[in-house]
Design a protein around this motif. Structure first.
Motif, mmCIF file in Angstrom:
data_model
loop_
_atom_site.group_PDB
_atom_site.id
_atom_site.type_symbol
_atom_site.label_atom_id
_atom_site.label_comp_id
_atom_site.label_asym_id
_atom_site.label_seq_id
_atom_site.Cartn_x
_atom_site.Cartn_y
_atom_site.Cartn_z
ATOM 1 N N SER A 1 -9.015 5.138 -9.213
ATOM 2 C CA SER A 1 -9.628 6.363 -8.717
ATOM 3 C C SER A 1 -8.563 7.301 -8.148
ATOM 4 O O SER A 1 -8.047 7.087 -7.046
ATOM 5 C CB SER A 1 -10.669 6.015 -7.641
ATOM 6 N N PHE A 2 -8.259 8.345 -8.890
ATOM 7 C CA PHE A 2 -7.248 9.312 -8.457
ATOM 8 C C PHE A 2 -7.799 10.237 -7.378
ATOM 9 O O PHE A 2 -8.995 10.546 -7.342
ATOM 10 C CB PHE A 2 -6.763 10.137 -9.644
ATOM 11 N N PHE A 3 -6.898 10.698 -6.510
ATOM 12 C CA PHE A 3 -7.277 11.613 -5.434
ATOM 13 C C PHE A 3 -7.474 13.027 -5.970
ATOM 14 O O PHE A 3 -8.348 13.753 -5.522
ATOM 15 C CB PHE A 3 -6.201 11.611 -4.350
ATOM 16 N N GLY A 4 -6.638 13.451 -6.903
ATOM 17 C CA GLY A 4 -6.672 14.821 -7.401
ATOM 18 C C GLY A 4 -7.670 15.013 -8.525
ATOM 19 O O GLY A 4 -8.206 14.049 -9.063
ATOM 20 N N LEU B 1 6.747 9.665 -5.889
ATOM 21 C CA LEU B 1 6.106 9.257 -4.639
ATOM 22 C C LEU B 1 4.809 10.016 -4.362
ATOM 23 O O LEU B 1 4.246 9.889 -3.279
ATOM 24 C CB LEU B 1 7.077 9.452 -3.470
ATOM 25 N N HIS B 2 4.359 10.777 -5.325
ATOM 26 C CA HIS B 2 3.099 11.507 -5.158
ATOM 27 C C HIS B 2 1.952 10.506 -5.058
ATOM 28 O O HIS B 2 1.979 9.420 -5.647
ATOM 29 C CB HIS B 2 2.877 12.453 -6.343
ATOM 30 N N LEU B 3 0.922 10.859 -4.296
ATOM 31 C CA LEU B 3 -0.215 9.962 -4.102
ATOM 32 C C LEU B 3 -0.842 9.551 -5.424
ATOM 33 O O LEU B 3 -1.152 8.365 -5.651
ATOM 34 C CB LEU B 3 -1.260 10.646 -3.214
ATOM 35 N N ASP B 4 -1.056 10.492 -6.338
ATOM 36 C CA ASP B 4 -1.692 10.153 -7.603
ATOM 37 C C ASP B 4 -0.787 9.309 -8.499
ATOM 38 O O ASP B 4 -1.273 8.458 -9.255
ATOM 39 C CB ASP B 4 -2.141 11.419 -8.321
ATOM 40 N N THR B 5 0.517 9.513 -8.401
ATOM 41 C CA THR B 5 1.442 8.643 -9.119
ATOM 42 C C THR B 5 1.356 7.223 -8.589
ATOM 43 O O THR B 5 1.328 6.248 -9.361
ATOM 44 C CB THR B 5 2.883 9.160 -8.991
ATOM 45 N N PHE B 6 1.282 7.104 -7.259
ATOM 46 C CA PHE B 6 1.157 5.769 -6.663
ATOM 47 C C PHE B 6 -0.097 5.062 -7.165
ATOM 48 O O PHE B 6 -0.073 3.869 -7.474
ATOM 49 C CB PHE B 6 1.114 5.869 -5.137
ATOM 50 N N ILE B 7 -1.215 5.783 -7.241
ATOM 51 C CA ILE B 7 -2.462 5.167 -7.695
ATOM 52 C C ILE B 7 -2.319 4.650 -9.120
ATOM 53 O O ILE B 7 -2.775 3.544 -9.447
ATOM 54 C CB ILE B 7 -3.621 6.181 -7.561
ATOM 55 N N HIS C 1 -0.635 12.768 -17.182
ATOM 56 C CA HIS C 1 0.619 12.070 -17.461
ATOM 57 C C HIS C 1 0.612 10.670 -16.852
ATOM 58 O O HIS C 1 1.043 9.700 -17.476
ATOM 59 C CB HIS C 1 1.795 12.878 -16.913
ATOM 60 N N VAL C 2 0.099 10.566 -15.619
ATOM 61 C CA VAL C 2 0.004 9.262 -14.955
ATOM 62 C C VAL C 2 -0.942 8.345 -15.741
ATOM 63 O O VAL C 2 -0.657 7.158 -15.951
ATOM 64 C CB VAL C 2 -0.488 9.411 -13.504
ATOM 65 N N ILE C 3 -2.067 8.898 -16.192
ATOM 66 C CA ILE C 3 -3.011 8.110 -16.990
ATOM 67 C C ILE C 3 -2.336 7.600 -18.255
ATOM 68 O O ILE C 3 -2.566 6.461 -18.689
ATOM 69 C CB ILE C 3 -4.263 8.944 -17.314
ATOM 70 N N GLY C 4 -1.477 8.411 -18.848
ATOM 71 C CA GLY C 4 -0.726 7.964 -20.019
ATOM 72 C C GLY C 4 0.128 6.750 -19.720
ATOM 73 O O GLY C 4 0.229 5.822 -20.537
ATOM 74 N N GLU C 5 0.746 6.717 -18.529
ATOM 75 C CA GLU C 5 1.540 5.554 -18.142
ATOM 76 C C GLU C 5 0.660 4.311 -18.016
ATOM 77 O O GLU C 5 1.045 3.207 -18.425
ATOM 78 C CB GLU C 5 2.253 5.825 -16.813
ATOM 79 N N VAL C 6 -0.538 4.472 -17.454
ATOM 80 C CA VAL C 6 -1.462 3.340 -17.319
ATOM 81 C C VAL C 6 -1.884 2.835 -18.699
ATOM 82 O O VAL C 6 -1.905 1.619 -18.958
ATOM 83 C CB VAL C 6 -2.699 3.745 -16.492
ATOM 84 N N LEU C 7 -2.219 3.748 -19.602
ATOM 85 C CA LEU C 7 -2.643 3.352 -20.944
ATOM 86 C C LEU C 7 -1.506 2.660 -21.698
ATOM 87 O O LEU C 7 -1.746 1.723 -22.477
ATOM 88 C CB LEU C 7 -3.143 4.569 -21.722
ATOM 89 N N ASN C 8 -0.281 3.106 -21.469
ATOM 90 C CA ASN C 8 0.869 2.451 -22.109
ATOM 91 C C ASN C 8 0.996 1.008 -21.643
ATOM 92 O O ASN C 8 1.309 0.107 -22.432
ATOM 93 C CB ASN C 8 2.153 3.217 -21.798
ATOM 94 N N ASN D 1 0.830 -1.202 0.000
ATOM 95 C CA ASN D 1 0.000 0.000 0.000
ATOM 96 C C ASN D 1 0.871 1.261 0.000
ATOM 97 O O ASN D 1 2.100 1.208 0.032
ATOM 98 C CB ASN D 1 -0.991 -0.012 1.166
ATOM 99 N N TYR D 2 0.195 2.423 -0.019
ATOM 100 C CA TYR D 2 0.909 3.686 -0.140
ATOM 101 C C TYR D 2 1.738 3.989 1.100
ATOM 102 O O TYR D 2 2.873 4.466 1.006
ATOM 103 C CB TYR D 2 -0.096 4.808 -0.389
ATOM 104 N N ARG D 3 1.189 3.696 2.270
ATOM 105 C CA ARG D 3 1.912 3.964 3.511
ATOM 106 C C ARG D 3 3.245 3.213 3.539
ATOM 107 O O ARG D 3 4.292 3.781 3.871
ATOM 108 C CB ARG D 3 1.050 3.559 4.713
ATOM 109 N N THR D 4 3.215 1.955 3.196
ATOM 110 C CA THR D 4 4.443 1.153 3.182
ATOM 111 C C THR D 4 5.424 1.658 2.135
ATOM 112 O O THR D 4 6.638 1.699 2.366
ATOM 113 C CB THR D 4 4.103 -0.321 2.918
ATOM 114 N N THR D 5 4.906 2.064 0.991
ATOM 115 C CA THR D 5 5.759 2.602 -0.072
ATOM 116 C C THR D 5 6.523 3.825 0.410
ATOM 117 O O THR D 5 7.735 3.963 0.161
ATOM 118 C CB THR D 5 4.913 2.953 -1.311
ATOM 119 N N LEU D 6 5.837 4.727 1.110
ATOM 120 C CA LEU D 6 6.499 5.931 1.619
ATOM 121 C C LEU D 6 7.506 5.593 2.716
ATOM 122 O O LEU D 6 8.615 6.154 2.760
ATOM 123 C CB LEU D 6 5.455 6.906 2.155
ATOM 124 N N MET D 7 7.160 4.675 3.591
ATOM 125 C CA MET D 7 8.072 4.282 4.661
ATOM 126 C C MET D 7 9.351 3.690 4.086
ATOM 127 O O MET D 7 10.458 4.008 4.545
ATOM 128 C CB MET D 7 7.384 3.290 5.593
#
Length: 318
Positions: free
Chosen positions: A199-202, A171-177, A281-288, A134-140
C-alpha cells in the motif's frame, strides 16, 4: 496465471488518492505509467468500477471487508473497523495463506486483529515483524534523524503541498514501501501461498516526487480540468464550503488561490503526475522481483487506488 489445483499467490497493490485518468491504460496519452499499463495489457482492465467512498478509511474498510460503508460502519476518517468484521485476510489466513501488510494501511483507531503474519507498516507507529527493518530505522541509519519533512519545504503552503521531496528517491517513503515488499517476496514462507498488501502512500499529500520525477512534466504542458463557472451556485451549502476549503480542509485556506491561478494549478498537476510516475517505477521494481523469484506465474496481481482526487475539477482539490 497459476497452476491447476495450486492456490494462487495474491499481490494487492494500492495507491492513495489517485484519479483513474492518470494512467496510460485509461486513455491518458501524456502520463508515463508503463508498469501499471503492462499489468492492464496482460490482464483485465475494469472500466465500470467506482470508488465506494471518496475518503480513505471508509474506502479501505470496504476493500478489506467487501461491505459498503453503511454496513461496516466506517464513514469518515475516524474510528475504525469493529473487531467482529470479517476481512479478506482473516479468510485467507484461515485457508492457509501467509498474510502480509506493507506500507500505509490507515485502519484508524481499531485494535482488531486482522490476521496478518507479516507487518512492515509506515503508519500506526510503524510496527514490524521481528527482524524486519521499518522506515524510521532506515532513515536513521542513513543519517536522517529527524528526517526532513516536505511540509517544511519552500512553497509548500503556496503550492498546496506540491513540492520536491527533500529525500532522494532511494529513501523516499514510497520507494521504501516497494523495497519492503520486495524483501517480503524474497523472505516469505515458501511452504504457503501468500497474500501481500503493498500500500503506497502517494500520490496523497504531500505531493512530493523525488528528483528527477519532480521535473518529469512541464507545467505548461499540463491539461486543465474542465469546469463551468457558477456550477456550484445551486449546490448545497456543504458543497460550496468544500469548494472554498472551509470545511474539513487540509490547512491550506481557500482553494481559489490555486484553482483560479492557472500557472499554479498546472504546476500542481505536474507534481501530481510526477509522483504517480515515480510510484509506477517502484511498482516496476516489485514486478521484476516477482518475476525473478519465479513467483509471477502463480501470482494474481491486483492494482487499484482507495479513491481519486479532484485536482482542480469543479475548482476543487483533494
Amino acid at each position: 496465471m497459476h497452476g491447476e489445483g495450486k492456490k494462487p499467490n495474491i499481490l494487492f497493490i494500492t495507491t492513495d488518492m489517485q484519479r483513474y485518468d492518470t494512467l496510460g491504460c485509461y486513455g491518458n496519452a501524456l502520463i508515463k505509467t508503463p508498469n501499471i499499463d503492462r499489468l492492464a495489457n496482460q490482464g483485465v482492465r475494469f472500466r465500470q468500477a467506482f470508488a465506494n467512498n471518496p475518503v480513505c478509511m471508509p474506502a479501505r474498510a470496504t476493500l478489506f471487508t467487501g461491505k459498503l460503508p453503511s454496513a461496516h460502519g466506517v464513514q469518515w476518517n475516524s474510528g475504525g473497523l469493529a473487531s467482529h468484521e470479517t476481512t479478506v485476510t482473516r479468510r485467507l489466513h484461515g485457508a492457509g495463506y501467509q498474510t502480509a501488510a506493507i506500507g500505509k494501511m490507515h485502519w484508524g483507531e481499531t485494535q482488531a486483529d486482522f490476521a496478518f503474519d507479516y507487518l512492515n507498516l509506515t503508519d500506526h507507529g510503524q510496527p514490524v515483524t521481528e527482524g524486519v527493518k521499518n522506515y524510521r530505522t532506515t532513515l536513521m541509519e542513513a543519517g536522517f534523524d529527524p528526517p526532513p519533512r516536505a511540509q517544511d519545504a519552500p512553497g509548500y503552503l503556496e503550492y498546496y503541498g506540491a513540492v520536491t521531496s527533500p529525500l532522494p528517491y532511494e529513501l523516499h517513503l514510497d520507494t521504501f514501501i516497494g523495497r519492503a515488499t520486495q524483501q517480503f517476496l524474497l523472505t516469505r514462507d515458501p511452504t504457503r501461498p501468500f497474500f501481500c498488501w503493498c500500500s503506497f502512500f502517494g500520490p496523497h499529500l504531500p505531493i512530493d516526487p523525488a528528483s528527477p520525477w519532480d521535473r518529469l512534466y512541464d507545467a505548461a504542458d499540463m491539461p486543465l480540468p474542465v469546469w463551468r463557472d457558477g456550477e456550484f451556485h445551486r449546490k448545497p451549502p456543504e458543497q460550496r464550503a468544500f469548494q472554498r476549503n472551509e470545511r474539513r480542509g487540509n490547512g491550506f485556506g481557500d482553494y481559489t488561490r490555486i484553482t483560479h491561478d492557472m500557472a499554479k494549478l498546472r504546476r500542481f498537476i505536474a507534481y501530481y503526475w510526477g509522483k504517480i510516475s515515480m510510484i509506477d517505477h517502484v511498482i516496476g521494481e516489485v514486478l521484476n522481483t516477482l518475476e525473478a523469484t519465479g513467483l509471477a506465474e502463480n501470482t494474481v496481481v491486483i492494482f487499484t487506488s482507495d479513491h481519486g482526487d479532484c485536482v482542480g475539477t469543479h475548482r476543487l482539490l483533494f
